[in-house]
Write an enzyme that holds these catalytic residues in place. Structure first.
Site, PDB file in Angstrom:
ATOM      1  N   GLU A 143     -50.347 -23.199 -50.192  1.00 20.18           N
ATOM      2  CA  GLU A 143     -50.595 -21.786 -50.462  1.00 20.18           C
ATOM      3  C   GLU A 143     -49.992 -20.918 -49.364  1.00 20.18           C
ATOM      4  OE1 GLU A 143     -54.517 -20.028 -49.247  1.00 20.18           O
ATOM      5  OE2 GLU A 143     -55.224 -22.057 -49.762  1.00 20.18           O
ATOM      6  N   CYS A 185     -56.345 -24.091 -51.979  1.00 17.30           N
ATOM      7  CA  CYS A 185     -56.365 -25.419 -51.354  1.00 17.30           C
ATOM      8  C   CYS A 185     -56.208 -26.562 -52.350  1.00 17.30           C
ATOM      9  CB  CYS A 185     -57.682 -25.600 -50.592  1.00 17.30           C
ATOM     10  SG  CYS A 185     -58.017 -24.278 -49.406  1.00 17.30           S
ATOM     11  N   THR A 230     -62.719 -20.178 -38.919  1.00 21.72           N
ATOM     12  CA  THR A 230     -62.584 -21.201 -39.960  1.00 21.72           C
ATOM     13  C   THR A 230     -61.125 -21.500 -40.278  1.00 21.72           C
ATOM     14  OG1 THR A 230     -62.701 -19.594 -41.792  1.00 21.72           O
ATOM     15  CG2 THR A 230     -64.779 -20.494 -40.984  1.00 21.72           C
ATOM     16  N   SER A 278     -67.526 -17.011 -51.815  1.00 25.45           N
ATOM     17  CA  SER A 278     -66.750 -18.238 -51.614  1.00 25.45           C
ATOM     18  C   SER A 278     -67.666 -19.453 -51.516  1.00 25.45           C
ATOM     19  CB  SER A 278     -65.876 -18.118 -50.362  1.00 25.45           C
ATOM     20  OG  SER A 278     -66.658 -18.102 -49.183  1.00 25.45           O
ATOM     21  N   HIS A 288     -63.138 -31.588 -49.759  1.00 29.72           N
ATOM     22  CA  HIS A 288     -62.336 -30.527 -49.151  1.00 29.72           C
ATOM     23  C   HIS A 288     -63.203 -29.836 -48.105  1.00 29.72           C
ATOM     24  CE1 HIS A 288     -60.039 -26.997 -48.386  1.00 29.72           C
ATOM     25  NE2 HIS A 288     -60.963 -26.215 -48.903  1.00 29.72           N
ATOM     26  N   LYS A 308     -73.141 -29.130 -46.957  1.00 29.97           N
ATOM     27  CA  LYS A 308     -73.750 -28.487 -48.121  1.00 29.97           C
ATOM     28  C   LYS A 308     -73.279 -29.134 -49.414  1.00 29.97           C
ATOM     29  CE  LYS A 308     -74.230 -23.915 -45.944  1.00 29.97           C
ATOM     30  NZ  LYS A 308     -73.910 -22.468 -46.052  1.00 29.97           N
ATOM     31  N   ASN A 344     -59.559 -26.084 -40.745  1.00 30.69           N
ATOM     32  CA  ASN A 344     -59.217 -26.037 -42.168  1.00 30.69           C
ATOM     33  C   ASN A 344     -57.705 -26.156 -42.337  1.00 30.69           C
ATOM     34  OD1 ASN A 344     -59.133 -25.655 -44.905  1.00 30.69           O
ATOM     35  ND2 ASN A 344     -60.150 -23.660 -44.897  1.00 30.69           N
ATOM     36  N   SER A 355     -59.897 -22.005 -54.045  1.00 28.90           N
ATOM     37  CA  SER A 355     -60.481 -20.738 -54.482  1.00 28.90           C
ATOM     38  C   SER A 355     -59.662 -20.114 -55.594  1.00 28.90           C
ATOM     39  CB  SER A 355     -60.572 -19.776 -53.295  1.00 28.90           C
ATOM     40  OG  SER A 355     -61.519 -20.217 -52.353  1.00 28.90           O
TER      41      SER A 355
END
EC number: 2.3.3.10
Length: 470
Positions: free
Chosen positions: A100, A134, A176, A225, A269, A278, A348, A382
């Site tokens: 990207e 991503c 991030t 997000s 990811h 999470k 990231n 995203s």
């Protein structure tokens, strides 16, 4: 007058024998030479101690200046893969790239890789770039595998490259960031075999996007997000489980429904470390909802409340999240954490993040231990695109582990002051979209054997040079 075509005058060409065990034959990671400490960044940004290291679960973040771009990342990763494994350039029939980090609205990164193959006399190479945040690397991987499994396959292997430079404007998103690239050799009889079932979820969201073509920085809705990622893992996992159940039924197989109990090592990811925690906890929650009476959930507190929880409310319920992160902690520490080395050191890497997780796992687990095991992969981009799929380790990964040499290489990165990172971003901002210029970044920050940008001319044509090998 029409002339009839006699089909019998044409030679019928049969497809080569169908390949078996198509998957990843080899994998290589690239990351910049420099990184910064997230702990030091907390002090530099004058935020509370632990905000980045505990709140985001980050330790370090890779960085680069205007000497590197997506093309140098891809060139370095691919060339290193080819050289480490002595790949004959003529044995490659397809290259798919996922990124990207767009620096040209028309010309693909794949075209820059073709110079290497042209020098070897091979220009018959299918594939171009895939783009969706991503997720592009996973689209590239699926494309390569599907090509080899199709009637169009010509018997050669494929290469998949994914990479990005993840940078943010000053603010909450900046910690991030990160950078890195992956290159994978795809072919039959692989040690890492992609299993046939994919669970996919796609939708139209504005959680993260890059509409400003004069800037490298994204527009981000932070809370959206998070819920987008969580809802995507719910939907793609549900799709996978439904397809898995259908396949079992068609094969006349019984037994329980697919769950994390069927996975030895989950890989995700990684936008940042806490998001992976999470995500893993969310899969455990999904398994709980599917089979709440399973003995492993006997100690889950407030079981009735979680079973009655409306779906939308569950996406933002912090108590639910904390509860299942606790339930999942032992499994996370024993399995998921083994795939976090790249994320902890490089941050990231966007399209390379998921496969950096796979590389980290292969570097962390002994080949004899991981052989025969199943790895789950959750890909997310995203906007949004997501897939849940699995890899079976059918062969020996010793060569992959040795040639990756990942742990030593990550530890050898230079940890530089946070001001150096800020200066690098300022340099990238200053020269973004510039023509007729020579990058100002030092080539001392390039790994031996790595590619770097030498110049851009008045017509915006980029010239790349390879640094001498050590």
């Amino acid at each position: 007058m029409t002339v009839p075509i006699n089909a019998s005058t044409s030679q019928d060409v049969e497809a080569p024998p169908r390949p078996k065990d198509v998957g990843i034959l080899a994998i290589e990671m690239y990351f910049p030479k420099r990184c910064i400490s997230e702990e030091e960044l907390e002090a530099f940004d004058s935020v509370s101690k632990g905000k980045y290291t505990i709140g985001l679960g980050q330790k370090f973040m890779a960085c680069c200046d205007d000497r590197e771009d997506i093309n140098t990342f891809a060139l370095t990763a691919m060339t290193s893969l080819i050289e480490k494994y002595n790949v004959d350039p003529k044995s490659i029939g397809r290259i798919d790239v996922g990124t990207e980090t767009i620096i040209d609205k028309s010309k693909s990164t794949k075209t820059h890789l073709m110079d290497y193959f042209a020098e070897a006399g091979n220009t018959d190479v299918e594939g171009v770039d895939s783009k969706n945040a991503c997720y592009g690397s996973t689209a590239a991987l699926f494309n390569a595998v599907n090509w080899i499994e199709s009637s169009s396959w010509d018997g050669r292997n494929a290469i998949v490259v994914g990479g990005d430079i993840a940078i943010y404007a000053e603010g909450s998103g900046r910690p991030t960031g990160g950078a890195g690239a992956v290159a994978m050799l795809i072919g039959p009889n692989a040690p890492l075999v992609l299993e046939p079932i994919h669970g996919t979820h796609m939708a139209n969201t504005y959680d993260f996007y890059k509409p400003k073509l004069d800037s490298e920085y994204p527009e981000v809705d932070g809370q959206l997000s998070i819920t987008t990622y969580i809802s995507a893992i719910d939907a793609s996992y549900a799709a996978y489980r439904a397809k898995h159940a259908k396949a079992k039924k068609a094969a006349g197989l019984g037994g329980p429904a697919f769950s994390l109990a069927d996975v030895d090592y989950p890989v995700f990811h990684s936008p940042y470390g806490k998001m992976v925690q999470k995500a893993h906890a969310r899969l455990v929650y999904n398994d709980f909802l599917a089979n709440p009476d399973a003995p492993r959930y006997a100690q889950v507190p407030e079981r009735a409340a979680w079973l009655a929880q409306p779906y939308k409310a569950s996406l933002t319920d912090k108590t639910l999240e904390k509860t299942f992160m606790g339930v999942a902690k032992a499994q996370f520490d024993g399995t998921v954490e083994k795939g976090m080395r790249c994320a902890r050191r490089c941050g990231n890497m966007y399209t390379a993040s998921l496969y950096g997780g796979l590389a980290s796992l292969l570097a962390s687990v002994e080949p004899a231990e991981i052989r025969g095991k199943r790895i789950s992969m959750f890909a997310f981009g995203s906007g949004l695109a997501s897939s849940f799929f699995t890899i079976k380790v059918k062969g020996d990964t010793t060569e992959v582990q040795e040639k990756l040499d990942l742990i030593r290489r990550l530890e050898s990165m230079d940890v530089v002051p946070c001001q150096a990172y800020v200066d690098s971003l300022a340099l990238r901002e200053k020269n973004h979209n510039a023509g007729s210029y020579v990058p100002e970044g030092s080539i001392d920050n390039i790994w031996p054997g790595g590619y770097y940008l030498e110049s851009i001319d008045s017509k915006y044509r980029r010239k790349y040079i390879r640094a001498p090998k050590a």
